[in-house]
Design a protein around this motif. Structure first.
Motif, mmCIF file in Angstrom:
data_model
loop_
_atom_site.group_PDB
_atom_site.id
_atom_site.type_symbol
_atom_site.label_atom_id
_atom_site.label_comp_id
_atom_site.label_asym_id
_atom_site.label_seq_id
_atom_site.Cartn_x
_atom_site.Cartn_y
_atom_site.Cartn_z
ATOM 1 N N THR A 57 -4.583 21.104 54.147
ATOM 2 C CA THR A 57 -3.528 21.145 55.168
ATOM 3 C C THR A 57 -2.346 20.270 54.775
ATOM 4 O O THR A 57 -1.196 20.643 54.994
ATOM 5 N N ALA A 58 -2.615 19.094 54.204
ATOM 6 C CA ALA A 58 -1.513 18.213 53.779
ATOM 7 C C ALA A 58 -0.658 18.901 52.721
ATOM 8 O O ALA A 58 0.575 18.823 52.744
ATOM 9 N N VAL A 76 10.219 30.763 56.554
ATOM 10 C CA VAL A 76 8.986 30.103 56.121
ATOM 11 C C VAL A 76 8.132 29.815 57.344
ATOM 12 O O VAL A 76 8.604 29.245 58.322
ATOM 13 N N ASP A 77 6.876 30.228 57.288
ATOM 14 C CA ASP A 77 5.944 29.963 58.384
ATOM 15 C C ASP A 77 4.717 29.273 57.817
ATOM 16 O O ASP A 77 4.367 29.451 56.643
ATOM 17 N N LEU A 78 4.069 28.485 58.651
ATOM 18 C CA LEU A 78 2.868 27.745 58.262
ATOM 19 C C LEU A 78 1.729 28.168 59.168
ATOM 20 O O LEU A 78 1.845 28.089 60.398
ATOM 21 N N LEU A 79 0.648 28.642 58.561
ATOM 22 C CA LEU A 79 -0.537 29.023 59.337
ATOM 23 C C LEU A 79 -1.479 27.830 59.401
ATOM 24 O O LEU A 79 -2.101 27.477 58.396
ATOM 25 N N PRO A 80 -1.604 27.180 60.553
ATOM 26 C CA PRO A 80 -2.494 26.012 60.628
ATOM 27 C C PRO A 80 -3.950 26.436 60.778
ATOM 28 O O PRO A 80 -4.264 27.529 61.284
ATOM 29 N N ALA A 123 -7.704 27.709 56.690
ATOM 30 C CA ALA A 123 -7.151 28.696 57.620
ATOM 31 C C ALA A 123 -7.379 30.112 57.112
ATOM 32 O O ALA A 123 -7.600 31.051 57.896
ATOM 33 N N LEU A 124 -7.341 30.303 55.795
ATOM 34 C CA LEU A 124 -7.509 31.643 55.229
ATOM 35 C C LEU A 124 -8.946 32.134 55.335
ATOM 36 O O LEU A 124 -9.189 33.326 55.509
ATOM 37 N N THR A 276 -10.353 38.414 58.125
ATOM 38 C CA THR A 276 -9.519 37.254 57.824
ATOM 39 C C THR A 276 -8.056 37.661 57.819
ATOM 40 O O THR A 276 -7.724 38.855 57.830
ATOM 41 N N ILE A 277 -7.165 36.678 57.752
ATOM 42 C CA ILE A 277 -5.736 36.972 57.801
ATOM 43 C C ILE A 277 -5.269 37.723 56.557
ATOM 44 O O ILE A 277 -4.309 38.492 56.617
ATOM 45 N N VAL A 278 -5.952 37.550 55.422
ATOM 46 C CA VAL A 278 -5.554 38.279 54.211
ATOM 47 C C VAL A 278 -5.690 39.780 54.426
ATOM 48 O O VAL A 278 -4.940 40.574 53.843
#
Length: 936
Positions: A57-58, A76-80, A123-124, A276-278
């Motif tokens: 995550t970092a 740009v988006d970040l998936l936490p 997250a993935l 999953t998100i993929v």
């Protein structure tokens, strides 16, 4: 040209264009140039979205922050990932789930998909909830026709909690034709003002005063739960009642369509497919795996952690530990099994000669050496490099440009997207970046502010904080005691409207003794203050003489204190102090070795203290901040600075345990330097104590950490230059008098989380200097808080979770009479835990020994009273359990929570009240303000 115009230059890189169109490729990119290269790949490939998978995550937060500097922020988006562990009874953060649902929704339509989606491997690999990819936001526009009742019902069905006043994310309120909602992805709540059934006004508003702040044209409201009690979920839960009887309680609540805290932890039982998100990526997408070896290792750690948790918690649930539970995270090999998108890999360095590589280097930190900085930049400009200096803000941009100008390098400063002059091949730009780099093949160099200062930038931008003025009247309720500066103590009766002279105005109603009432106009509200005394006050009589007598006594006491302070500070001002030298190379080296990123407040405190020490006037500064906010590091650097000039430092602490902790911290930080650190407390034998005292007298000891033993008559310093007083409020009157004798001509640094009133008053009035640490460390995660009825299963889970990660637990029980019985019951629940008991009625030596043994790791849990409020730093304690939270004050609960959680560790707080205790509405609201994660 600006930073955002630079990534397309990668088209001219000799290694990259040959990769375009490849279904798979390996690219070597050094870490400093990683964000720039990823941004450039979006221009090269023409595919979107580009899913960038990173190990942690970092890593994801740092990369996403830098990518927003090279691209449009909305691109740009970040998936936490969920910040909770699998199988625990606490839900992930509302914002976390809302941002994830927004990312799923954006991926469904290429027209709204981000150009780059950054995600950590956790997250993935996380299994998606049922039909989350089909979730749509509630969209409200100005002029829309809206049924307010139906709107609120739809939001409640999406997981929002209905309240009277909206203050936190995930809350909705309706008052007549006004609907307030704090969306899960928003930074501020929104007010929907209806005229009939038409949206007349749409505005953001402040939670502090509930007033509108900014108009809006449209608002998107995403759900705040990833698991919702849909018909499919309810049917699935109903079937589990018979097949998995150990979880009957949660299955029944899910089957009934209830939403409750921790319901997301049962997601693996509610879905069959491995989704999953993929799997949501379309054929035009592309996947970029950053350091896949580290990703695979992290995925293996996740699998092992989840398996261990399942085996450990099975005995708490009453399920068989031998059976295989469904998993929240899927194996790493499953990640790319169902995607048709091209998959590229980014590695730090080429392991084969034929691997395409972006040749890049980082900057050598100049660390305040302007001549070296000027030489480096001038050399690059002479070699026809484009040089960009990225500054964190306008002030630092001007300072960096001025620094370079002094060395003969003139660079223009640009901001707000404007470009530099046409003929300029270098500029200073206001755009925060994490890392600087040099790309020789493109003749491009980007220098960032941290390369000059040596301080790493926090990758999370701080959110605006509420001011004291805004928060002052937030908690004022009818029945509270207030003080009018002219008429004295009264009981606040609420806000009322009165018509005088035909004009209606708002008044504060103040009720005095004898039935007298005073109506204070709302524009004179500054004449009224909260009553802050400790006891219930006597209400004054309106127009009586008792309030005037009280003020006269206070004035006399203030005069007495003032005379005492004037005498003390006249002596300090007239006594010449020692002006310490500027920072040495060793000082810079010590500060660079600090393993964490300084917060903005901490950096300011360090700079303030150093500046005070370099003046000839004796320093007297108070540094005030919560536990874990970095006060000790301020003292460490000040002590080292003193040692560089041959001066001694005395660190005065209230307890032997705190002395041992500080001794360990200072010794570790000063290891490798010729600085002798000693501790002086009653844990030392007489012979050991004598050696320390002799070392102070002859100057062999540079830094001494000790209790009030330091104030003994036999302790003499050869050349004391700095006195650090930690937790001043815990020293008695006699000790404070001895401290005053020490501090006349030495620099004094006071550290505290709860300053005594006189110290705070002196600081606020300017007699003493004050620095406040408000910002938590960047890696310190918010404490997940559970508020509800006492549940032995939740307690057992909390203990076993900490045992699994080798952590420790504070179990607060504030009744000494039966504290041993509570500890025995805890031992029955978790027999493998080592449990100790500590309370204020124990012998001082015994109490100190128990707490010290707990600190050294001999026990897993400490069943104790609120004695843990007092200045003890326990780095491995990350769980707090309070079994009678309803009997403690709000300040006590916040202070207890501040004792758990450290950088990089997820912390938990369980605030329980007895099942048979009926809470008043006031107690309910008070407990609820502690955290959003409630189950009441």
């Amino acid at each position: 040209m600006t930073l955002r115009d630079l990534p397309p230059l990668l088209r001219h890189h000799p290694a990259l264009p040959t990769l375009v169109g490849s279904a798979s490729a390996v690219l070597a990119v050094p870490d400093p140039a990683r964000a720039f290269t990823v941004a450039g790949l979006t221009h090269l490939s023409g595919r979107h979205p580009l899913l960038v998978a990173v190990p942690t995550t970092a890593d994801a937060e740092r990369l996403a922050a830098d990518l927003r500097a090279f691209l449009d922020p909305d691109a740009v988006d970040l998936l936490p990932a969920w910040e909770t562990l699998p199988f625990e009874r606490v839900s992930p953060g509302v914002e976390t789930m809302g941002r994830r649902l927004r990312a799923f929704w954006r991926l469904r339509d290429p027209s709204r998909a981000p150009r780059i989606l950054v995600a950590p491997v956790r997250a993935l690999l996380q299994r998606l909830g049922p039909h989350v990819e089909e979730v749509d936001p509630v969209v409200v526009r100005k002029g829309d026709v809206v049924d307010p009742i139906a709107l609120v019902e739809r939001l409640v069905a999406a997981g929002y909690r209905r309240e009277y006043v909206v203050e936190h994310r995930g809350e909705v309120a309706r008052r007549g034709s006004i609907v307030d909602v704090f969306a899960s992805t928003a930074d501020a709540p929104v007010r929907i003002d209806l005229w009939g059934d038409e949206v007349d006004r749409l505005t953001e508003f402040s939670v502090t005063d509930q007033r509108a702040t900014a108009p809006l044209d449209c608002v998107e409201i995403f759900p705040c739960r990833e698991v919702l009690p849909t018909d499919e979920v309810r049917a699935r839960a109903g079937a589990l009642i018979g097949t998995e009887p150990w979880g009957r309680d949660q299955w029944e609540r899910l089957a009934e369509g209830l939403t409750f805290d921790g319901m997301e932890s049962w997601l693996p039982w509610l879905v069959d497919e491995e989704h999953t998100i993929v799997d949501l990526l379309g054929p035009d997408a592309q996947v970029l795996l950053v350091e896949p070896r580290r990703m695979r290792d992290r995925a293996g750690e996740l699998a092992d952690e989840e398996a261990a948790l399942a085996a450990t918690l099975a005995q708490t649930w009453g399920a068989s530990a031998e059976r295989a539970f469904p998993r929240l995270h899927l194996p790493f090999d499953r990640l790319l099994a169902h995607t048709r998108a091209p998959v590229w890999t980014v590695v730090p360095a080429a392991d084969r000669p034929d691997t395409p590589a972006v040749q890049a280097t980082g900057w050598d930190p100049v660390l305040g050496d302007p001549e070296r900085l000027g030489r480096q930049v001038a050399d690059l400009l002479q070699r026809n490099f484009t040089v960009v200096v990225a500054a964190d803000g306008k002030g630092s941009a001007a300072r960096l440009a001025g620094l370079l100008a002094e060395q003969g390098v003139s660079l223009p400063v640009i901001e707000d997207g404007q470009g530099p002059p046409a003929r300029s091949n270098g500029w200073v730009e206001v755009q925060p970046l994490e890392r600087g780099f040099v790309l020789p093949e493109l003749h491009l160099a980007v220098l960032v502010e941290s390369d000059v200062t040596g301080r790493r930038r926090a990758h999370r931008r701080p959110r605006p904080r509420r001011t004291d003025a805004q928060a002052f009247f937030d908690d004022l309720q009818p029945g509270d005691y207030v003080v009018h500066h002219q008429h004295g103590v009264a009981r606040y009766g609420g806000m009322v409207k009165r018509a005088i002279g035909g004009a209606e105005r708002d008044y504060l109603l103040l009720e005095y003794r004898g039935g007298d009432r005073l109506y204070v106009p709302s524009d004179q509200i500054d004449a009224v203050r909260h009553y802050t005394g400790g006891d219930t006050p006597n209400v004054n009589r309106l127009g009586g003489a008792d309030w005037q007598r009280t003020k006269a006594r206070v004035k006399a006491a203030v005069k007495e204190i003032a005379e005492e302070l004037v005498a003390l500070y006249r002596a300090r001002i007239n006594t010449p102090g020692y002006a310490f030298s500027p920072d040495t190379p060793w000082q810079h080296e010590l500060e660079e070795a600090f393993p964490y990123t300084e917060t903005p407040d901490q950096a300011k405190a360090i700079a303030d203290v150093k500046a005070d020490m370099e003046r000839a006037t004796p320093m007297d500064r108070l540094v005030c901040g919560d536990v874990g906010f970095g006060k000790t590091e301020v003292a460490v650097r000040a002590a080292f600075k003193a040692a560089q000039d041959g001066k001694q430092t005395a660190v005065l602490v209230p307890t032997t345990l705190l002395a041992q902790q500080h001794f360990q911290t200072f010794s570790e930080r000063f290891a490798g330097y010729p600085v002798r650190v000693e501790v002086l407390s009653r844990f030392l034998t007489p012979a050991q104590a004598k050696r320390v005292v002799d070392g102070l007298a002859d100057g062999a000891v540079d830094v001494v950490i000790g209790t009030h033993r330091l104030l003994s008559a036999d302790v003499r310093f050869r050349d004391l230059g700095l006195l650090v007083v930690d937790e001043e409020q815990r020293f008695g009157v006699t000790h404070k008098e001895a401290i005053k004798r020490l501090r006349t001509n030495v620099d004094v640094l006071t550290l505290t989380a709860t300053p005594i009133p006189r110290t705070l008053e002196m600081s606020l009035t300017g007699i003493r200097d004050l620095t406040i640490l408000n910002t938590a460390p960047a890696e310190r995660q918010p404490i997940l808080t559970y508020v509800g009825e006492y549940d032995e299963r939740a307690v057992a889970e909390a203990l076993r979770r900490e045992l699994l990660r080798e952590g420790q637990v504070f179990f607060v029980h504030n009744r000494v009479a039966d504290i041993d019985r509570v500890a025995a019951r805890l031992a029955d629940l978790v027999p493998e835990a080592r449990i100790a008991v500590a309370h204020g009625q124990m012998d001082e030596g015994h109490l100190e020994r128990v707490v010290l043994d707990f600190w050294e790791g001999d026990y897993d849990a400490l069943v104790c009273t609120t004695i843990i409020e007092s200045g003890i730093d326990m780095p491995t304690v990350n769980t707090l359990v309070v079994d009678r939270a309803d009997l403690l004050g709000l300040g006590q609960l916040h202070q207890l929570r501040g004792r758990v959680g450290r950088a990089g560790q997820r912390a938990y707080a369980y605030l329980f009240f007895p099942p048979d205790r009926k809470l008043t509405e006031e107690a309910y609201e008070r407990l609820k303000t502690i955290g959003e994660h409630t189950d009441l």
